[in-house]
Design a protein around this motif. Structure first.
Motif: not given
Length: 705
Positions: A42-57
């Motif tokens: 998050a501090a790097l500007g990457v939203d990984a708050s859900t498994p779907a957002k991890v895959d998207q990132a």
């Protein structure tokens, strides 16, 4: 959420150079929790708050490099070739060349496309191909520009060509030299205004040079807040690019000589509260000092400058450019909003509100600009005094790890400094709860997108009036311990940086300035890092208390040659205090221990006895040796090492026992406020140093006596 990260989250962390595991100081493999990884991302500007957002990132990251025509910056080591990827629409031609910097003749060097077949990639609905160009191995050192041009390519990128190795100057390379290490603010003279200043620095350098020292290492002199309360720590500045005007000697500004009698009376009156502190053995009060000094400086600022002086001032401001102007604006705003919360629109340097205030506060902006010029002149004079005293290197400056979260750099550099995390250190033997230095880290990708310009500009200021520079926590050029907001210091993760770029740019700027570089590589260090720094010509750091195999000190013959060796460091009590076990007593009193004090005391006693036993075995002390004899013997021990630089703490030289800093504390201990005193607690001034018996005796040892 499970504390154990998913495989996808681990992959995403690795994509952003986040280490998901690390070795502790005790040799244990530590796995980073999912919560910490999410916080760092998050501090790097990457939203990984859900498994779907991890895959998207992950999907976005995979294509990210293909979206850019050119990399944001390329750092190339002189004498080496590199392959440059250029991304264009599939089927489009592209040309690529390098425009060399003006000092290299502003020549255009056309690049040859390599015969490399790369499968096109579909990115954001279009087909992209990669063309590869070879960067030649004979490009000159310096800051250049890469250009790409074609139907779907109009791009520029910074190219930095850096040296492969930094050579030591002959007197250091051929033999070795020794020098003093001092906390400048703590060393006052009869003419100081409550803390040591740049004129005291010049005098101190002359005294040390007379005793045979070839360098004088001082604490960082980066700028602090322009209005009280002033942060005491020199390692927590508001910017690392500019200098703390609190160190200015008012009387040594040329224009002071032209003050009217009435104005000179104002200066003298302003200085009285600060000068009264010179004989006060209590903690240094920077707020009193700066309040007095700023009032006096405002009077001197009103004196008209001669044509030559004005021309020198104009040259300085032109050379420093927008960076200085922006810093001066921040200082004026910090003064304007002192004691109140900044309005939201003033937090953006590019806002209309800031432009309006810049005009309104123009006189204050000019004042803070002038302060930097005066400080720069006095720093230059101190380095010249050191050289004139016969020092080989002169002043060795210290570069802090980072900056204050509410400071000028955070305000002006924007995303180049990450938000949502601070820098610190994981737990170790000396700080068992870990450390949070409350400093925002460089954002590795935003820094690269800025072409490393903010890093370069900072280095140039620090190196300008130096013979050498110590890089505090040089490991931060390789990786930093990021602590997400709300986490304990122990709950962090290492974020890796492009060390070839960070170290290479440091080397380039140091070579241009003719400066020797020393990296403080203490703590938990990956073995290859020391080898890498040695290969590049950057010296390391060796401290007697840390140079051991777990049971006894490492024989001096086994120490590294390429290092600055010393008995102690500013993060430990002076040697007299350390021998007395005061570092344990202090940490117990401050509640910093996480294990029984008896165990810590026993370990410290065993460590101390191992050193004393080694000194006895080498015939350096006898049973019942005095504290002074032991301290001198420890310095004879490090003189037996092959280390090219030997540092002597000024606190050790006069018998001081109190620590300047206790890591892991804030208000619990008077960190960075302890004036220099001798073994019985009497203050030691610059004028006293030349006749201090312990200093005279110890410097005789350092000169082979």
């Amino acid at each position: 959420m499970s504390e154990q990260p998913s495989e996808a989250l681990v992959r995403l962390a690795h994509e952003y150079s986040i280490s998901t595991e690390h070795w502790s100081s005790s040799g244990e493999l530590v796995h980073v929790s999912a919560k910490t990884l999410l916080g760092v991302l998050a501090a790097l500007g990457v939203d990984a708050s859900t498994p779907a957002k991890v895959d998207q990132a992950l999907a976005y990251r995979t294509d990210e490099r293909w979206r850019r025509t050119l990399p944001p910056v390329v750092v190339l080591t002189a004498g080496k070739t590199a392959r440059l990827p250029v991304h264009v629409a599939h089927g489009d031609p592209v040309m690529c060349w390098v425009e060399l910097a003006e000092e290299s003749g502003a020549v255009r060097v056309d690049l040859v496309q390599a015969d490399v077949a790369t499968k096109p990639r579909k990115v954001d609905g279009r087909l992209v191909r990669r063309a590869s160009f070879d960067l030649p191995d004979d490009l000159p050192l310096g800051w250049h520009e890469i250009r790409a041009q074609g139907p779907s390519a109009q791009a520029r990128a910074t190219l930095v060509v850096v040296p492969h190795h930094l050579e030591l100057p002959e007197p250091v390379a051929d033999t070795r030299v020794w020098g003093m290490m001092a906390q400048l603010y703590s060393v006052r003279s009869a003419r100081s205004w409550g803390l040591g200043d740049f004129s005291d620095l010049a005098e101190l350098a002359e005294v040390c040079g007379r005793f045979g020292a070839d360098f004088l290492l001082i604490n960082p002199v980066h700028a602090a807040e322009p209005v009280p309360p002033v942060t005491p720590s020199p390692y927590l500045p508001v910017t690392r690019r500019f200098v703390n005007p609190m160190y200015i000697r008012v009387e040594d500004i040329r224009e002071t000589a032209y003050l009217s009698s009435a104005d000179m009376a104002l200066v003298e009156w302003a200085g009285e509260p600060a000068q009264a502190l010179n004989t006060d053995p209590g903690p240094i009060d920077r707020d009193v000092v700066w309040t007095a000094k700023r009032a006096a400086l405002e009077v001197v600022f009103t004196v008209p400058r001669s044509a030559a002086r004005q021309a020198a001032f104009d040259r300085y401001t032109a050379e420093e450019g927008d960076g200085l102007a922006t810093f001066a604006v921040w200082c004026a705003l910090a003064e304007h909003f002192a004691g109140s919360r900044w309005p939201a629109e003033a937090r953006d340097p590019a806002s209309a509100k800031v432009a309006e205030l810049r005009e309104t506060l123009a006189a204050r902006v000019a004042f803070y600009t002038w302060l930097q010029w005066v400080a720069d002149e006095q720093l230059a004079a101190a380095q010249q005094a050191a050289v004139d005293a016969g020092m080989v290197l002169g002043i060795m400056h210290d570069l802090a790890v980072g900056v204050h979260t509410d400071g000028a750099d955070v305000w002006s550099l924007g995303p180049v400094l990450a938000s949502g995390a601070t820098v610190g250190a994981p737990p170790d033997m000396y700080n068992q709860q870990g450390q949070d230095w409350t400093q925002p880290p460089w954002h590795p990708e935003e820094l690269a997108r800025a072409g490393y310009g903010p890093y370069r500009d900072m280095l140039r200021t620090v190196l300008r009036h130096a013979g050498a520079v110590r890089i505090d926590h040089v490991l931060g050029l390789f990786r930093l311990w990021w602590i997400p907001s709300g986490n304990r210091p122990a709950d962090g993760a290492y974020v890796r940086y492009d060390h070839d770029a960070m170290v290479g740019i440091l080397m380039l700027e140091a070579q241009r300035a003719g400066v020797v570089v020393i990296g403080e590589d203490l703590g938990t260090v990956e073995p290859w890092v020391c080898d890498y720094l040695t290969e590049r010509g950057i010296l390391g750091t060796g401290v007697l208390w840390f140079e051991n195999d777990g049971s006894h000190p490492r024989p001096p013959e086994q120490w590294r040659r390429g290092q600055l060796a010393s008995v102690t460091t500013h993060d430990l009590p002076p040697t007299a205090g350390y021998l007395a076990g005061e570092h344990v007593a202090l940490r117990e009193r401050l509640g910093l221990l996480t294990e029984p004090v008896q165990a810590v005391r026993a370990r410290a006693a065993a460590e101390r006895e191992a050193v004393l036993r080694t000194l006895r075995q080498r015939g350096l002390i006898n049973d019942g040796a005095s504290e002074r004899a032991i301290v001198e013997a420890m310095h004879r021990y490090i003189l037996a090492t092959p280390s090219v630089l030997i540092g002597v703490s000024l606190a050790d030289a006069v018998g001081e026992r109190r620590a300047q800093n206790q890591p892991g504390t804030d208000e619990q201990y008077p960190n960075w406020k302890v004036p220099l005193a001798d073994s019985v607690g009497d203050l030691v001034s610059v004028e006293d140093l030349g006749r201090n018996p312990r200093l005279v005796s110890l410097t005789r040892v350092m000169n082979g006596g």
